[in-house]
Write an enzyme that holds these catalytic residues in place. Sequence first.
Site, PDB file in Angstrom:
ATOM      1  N   LYS A  42       1.771  -0.582   2.054  1.00  0.00           N
ATOM      2  CA  LYS A  42       1.929   0.801   3.656  1.00  0.00           C
ATOM      3  C   LYS A  42       3.315  -0.137   4.030  1.00  0.00           C
ATOM      4  O   LYS A  42       3.834  -1.252   4.257  1.00  0.00           O
ATOM      5  CB  LYS A  42       0.529   0.503   4.079  1.00  0.00           C
ATOM      6  CG  LYS A  42       0.534   1.008   5.697  1.00  0.00           C
ATOM      7  CD  LYS A  42       0.644   2.312   5.694  1.00  0.00           C
ATOM      8  CE  LYS A  42       0.808   3.318   6.427  1.00  0.00           C
ATOM      9  NZ  LYS A  42       1.436   4.472   6.301  1.00  0.00           N
ATOM     10  N   GLY A  43       3.296   0.870   3.918  1.00  0.00           N
ATOM     11  CA  GLY A  43       4.545   0.697   5.987  1.00  0.00           C
ATOM     12  C   GLY A  43       4.539  -0.606   7.464  1.00  0.00           C
ATOM     13  O   GLY A  43       3.542  -0.398   7.099  1.00  0.00           O
ATOM     14  N   ASN A  66      -0.573  14.433   4.729  1.00  0.00           N
ATOM     15  CA  ASN A  66      -1.091  13.815   5.584  1.00  0.00           C
ATOM     16  C   ASN A  66       0.009  13.574   7.039  1.00  0.00           C
ATOM     17  O   ASN A  66       0.916  13.699   6.373  1.00  0.00           O
ATOM     18  CB  ASN A  66      -0.710  12.362   4.777  1.00  0.00           C
ATOM     19  CG  ASN A  66      -0.426  11.449   4.258  1.00  0.00           C
ATOM     20  OD1 ASN A  66       0.965  10.722   5.155  1.00  0.00           O
ATOM     21  ND2 ASN A  66       0.325  11.624   3.750  1.00  0.00           N
ATOM     22  N   ILE A  68      -0.197   9.840   8.133  1.00  0.00           N
ATOM     23  CA  ILE A  68      -1.117   8.930   9.447  1.00  0.00           C
ATOM     24  C   ILE A  68      -0.206   8.355  10.510  1.00  0.00           C
ATOM     25  O   ILE A  68      -0.969   7.714  11.416  1.00  0.00           O
ATOM     26  CB  ILE A  68      -0.958   7.970   8.336  1.00  0.00           C
ATOM     27  CG1 ILE A  68      -1.474   8.283   6.709  1.00  0.00           C
ATOM     28  CG2 ILE A  68      -1.502   7.045   8.235  1.00  0.00           C
ATOM     29  CD1 ILE A  68      -2.837   8.844   7.227  1.00  0.00           C
ATOM     30  N   CYS A 128      11.991   7.705   7.766  1.00  0.00           N
ATOM     31  CA  CYS A 128      11.103   7.781   9.040  1.00  0.00           C
ATOM     32  C   CYS A 128      12.665   8.413  10.333  1.00  0.00           C
ATOM     33  O   CYS A 128      13.947   8.152   9.538  1.00  0.00           O
ATOM     34  CB  CYS A 128      11.116   6.604   9.631  1.00  0.00           C
ATOM     35  SG  CYS A 128      10.201   5.399   8.343  1.00  0.00           S
ATOM     36  N   GLY A 242       3.064  13.624  -7.512  1.00  0.00           N
ATOM     37  CA  GLY A 242       1.904  13.527  -8.232  1.00  0.00           C
ATOM     38  C   GLY A 242       1.502  13.369  -9.715  1.00  0.00           C
ATOM     39  O   GLY A 242       0.922  14.144 -10.188  1.00  0.00           O
ATOM     40  N   THR A 264      -1.250   9.525  -4.695  1.00  0.00           N
ATOM     41  CA  THR A 264      -2.340  10.546  -4.055  1.00  0.00           C
ATOM     42  C   THR A 264      -3.951  10.147  -5.373  1.00  0.00           C
ATOM     43  O   THR A 264      -4.860  10.340  -4.574  1.00  0.00           O
ATOM     44  CB  THR A 264      -2.103  12.008  -4.268  1.00  0.00           C
ATOM     45  OG1 THR A 264      -0.723  11.966  -3.021  1.00  0.00           O
ATOM     46  CG2 THR A 264      -3.216  13.075  -3.403  1.00  0.00           C
TER      47      THR A 264
HETATM   48  C1  LIG Z   1      -1.465   8.742   3.458  1.00  0.00           C
HETATM   49  C2  LIG Z   1      -0.372   8.535   2.476  1.00  0.00           C
HETATM   50  C3  LIG Z   1       0.253   7.170   2.834  1.00  0.00           C
HETATM   51  C4  LIG Z   1       2.390   7.541   2.961  1.00  0.00           C
HETATM   52  N1  LIG Z   1       3.038   6.300   3.150  1.00  0.00           N
HETATM   53  C5  LIG Z   1       3.165   6.059   3.107  1.00  0.00           C
HETATM   54  C6  LIG Z   1       4.505   5.066   3.918  1.00  0.00           C
HETATM   55  O1  LIG Z   1       3.773   3.836   4.265  1.00  0.00           O
HETATM   56  N2  LIG Z   1       5.681   4.963   3.534  1.00  0.00           N
HETATM   57  C7  LIG Z   1       6.375   5.276   2.258  1.00  0.00           C
HETATM   58  O2  LIG Z   1       7.380   5.232   2.320  1.00  0.00           O
HETATM   59  N3  LIG Z   1       5.537   6.265   1.624  1.00  0.00           N
HETATM   60  C8  LIG Z   1       4.272   6.794   1.847  1.00  0.00           C
HETATM   61  N4  LIG Z   1       3.675   7.619   1.105  1.00  0.00           N
HETATM   62  C9  LIG Z   1       4.249   8.132   0.350  1.00  0.00           C
HETATM   63  C10 LIG Z   1       3.716   7.852  -1.168  1.00  0.00           C
HETATM   64  O3  LIG Z   1       3.857   6.488  -1.020  1.00  0.00           O
HETATM   65  C11 LIG Z   1       4.245   8.606  -1.888  1.00  0.00           C
HETATM   66  O4  LIG Z   1       5.621   8.711  -2.122  1.00  0.00           O
HETATM   67  C12 LIG Z   1       3.820   9.694  -1.911  1.00  0.00           C
HETATM   68  O5  LIG Z   1       2.119  10.230  -2.132  1.00  0.00           O
HETATM   69  C13 LIG Z   1       4.058  11.315  -3.521  1.00  0.00           C
HETATM   70  O6  LIG Z   1       2.966  10.169  -4.419  1.00  0.00           O
HETATM   71  P1  LIG Z   1       1.587  10.658  -4.943  1.00  0.00           P
HETATM   72  O7  LIG Z   1       1.906  12.387  -5.371  1.00  0.00           O
HETATM   73  O8  LIG Z   1       1.516  10.210  -6.571  1.00  0.00           O
HETATM   74  O9  LIG Z   1       1.108  10.287  -3.617  1.00  0.00           O
HETATM   75  C14 LIG Z   1       2.344   7.818   1.549  1.00  0.00           C
HETATM   76  C15 LIG Z   1       0.971   8.676   0.859  1.00  0.00           C
HETATM   77  C16 LIG Z   1      -0.201   8.727   1.943  1.00  0.00           C
HETATM   78  C17 LIG Z   1      -0.704   9.581   0.819  1.00  0.00           C
END
Ligand SMILES: Cc1cc2nc3c(=O)[nH]c(=O)nc-3n(C[C@H](O)[C@H](O)[C@H](O)COP(=O)(O)O)c2cc1C
Length: 305
Positions: A42-43, A66, A68, A128, A242, A264
């Site tokens: 997590k970041g 999301n 968060i 950010c 995705g 996700t």
């Molecule tokens: C609940 C949630 C929290 C996320 N928090 C971060 C984060 O803290 N830092 C970051 O760079 N990306 C964050 N992301 C983005 C994911 O790492 C990813 O780039 C994005 O969801 C696309 O990939 P996916 O479709 O497989 O989820 C977050 C995504 C989700 C769904």
Amino acid sequence: MRVSFAGLELTNPVIAASGTFGYGVEFEEIVSLEKLGAIVTKGISLEPMAGHTPPRIVQTAAGMLNAIGLQNVGVEDFVERKLPAMSRYPKCKVIVNVFGRTTNEYVGVIDRLNDAEGISAYEINASCPNVHAGGMAFGTDPYSLEELVERTKRVAIHPLIVKLSPNVTSIGHMARVAAEAGADAVSLVNTFLAMSIDAETRRPRLSNISGGLSGPAIKPIALRMVYGVARAVEIPILGMGGIVTAEDAVEFMLAGATAVQAGTASYADPRATERLAKGMEAWCKSHDVEKVASLTGALKTANSQ
Ligand SMILES: Cc1cc2nc3c(=O)[nH]c(=O)nc-3n(C[C@H](O)[C@H](O)[C@H](O)COP(=O)(O)O)c2cc1C
């Protein structure tokens, strides 16, 4: 199944994406962490953050929204309490996702992380809001991005992966800016700005009103972005957006990714990352692919052989 990029050697190309896999250790009873190439935490920010008030997550037709609000334990607690637990899984590399509200805050987090054991790389979240640029995200302004990458690269003792925002006109241009400023690799895509409204209550479904869209809905757009960035820069690409099945992951590699991240998918199936790692190996065997790395950029088009 081995892949390497920016000086990192991964046992396979599957990486758990930031924000969807805690700090890694939370998944140890669900996923065999040793089966993953790496996890992205997590970041992490300088100070702990509580994030937005709920509701912070909404399911959509083909994905998830999301907001968060970058909740995390802060760099000190992460280094003292979260990171040491990951040393039980030496095959699974730890990539730390870093963010701040100013460039100095990013630098401060990296400075502290540099003293810690067990980190293989940094992933800079450029999505950010930059308080010095009126809240415009670092990753949507080429000048902010350039400064951020140059300054963080100067202090980083581990490879620097820059995670690009897809909310721009030309992600290829932003990737070039990151590469020229010293990024060792880029990861893409982060979430797409989006919103959801409940017609009955006439209210937004997220407390923050808008959030980031992820999951299968964004896959075709993410694939096109990875393909475009692969043509724009020479540095390695970590592709995501995705990915649910092994075939999805293979598609990102064909488009030009060296490794892939899945986020996700872990919400729908907490074992998704381990399943992907096994599935990619099976896919390679059934398609006579001797080395998974050979898939990177191997897309056939009308102009190729
Ligand atoms: C609940 C949630 C929290 C996320 N928090 C971060 C984060 O803290 N830092 C970051 O760079 N990306 C964050 N992301 C983005 C994911 O790492 C990813 O780039 C994005 O969801 C696309 O990939 P996916 O479709 O497989 O989820 C977050 C995504 C989700 C769904």
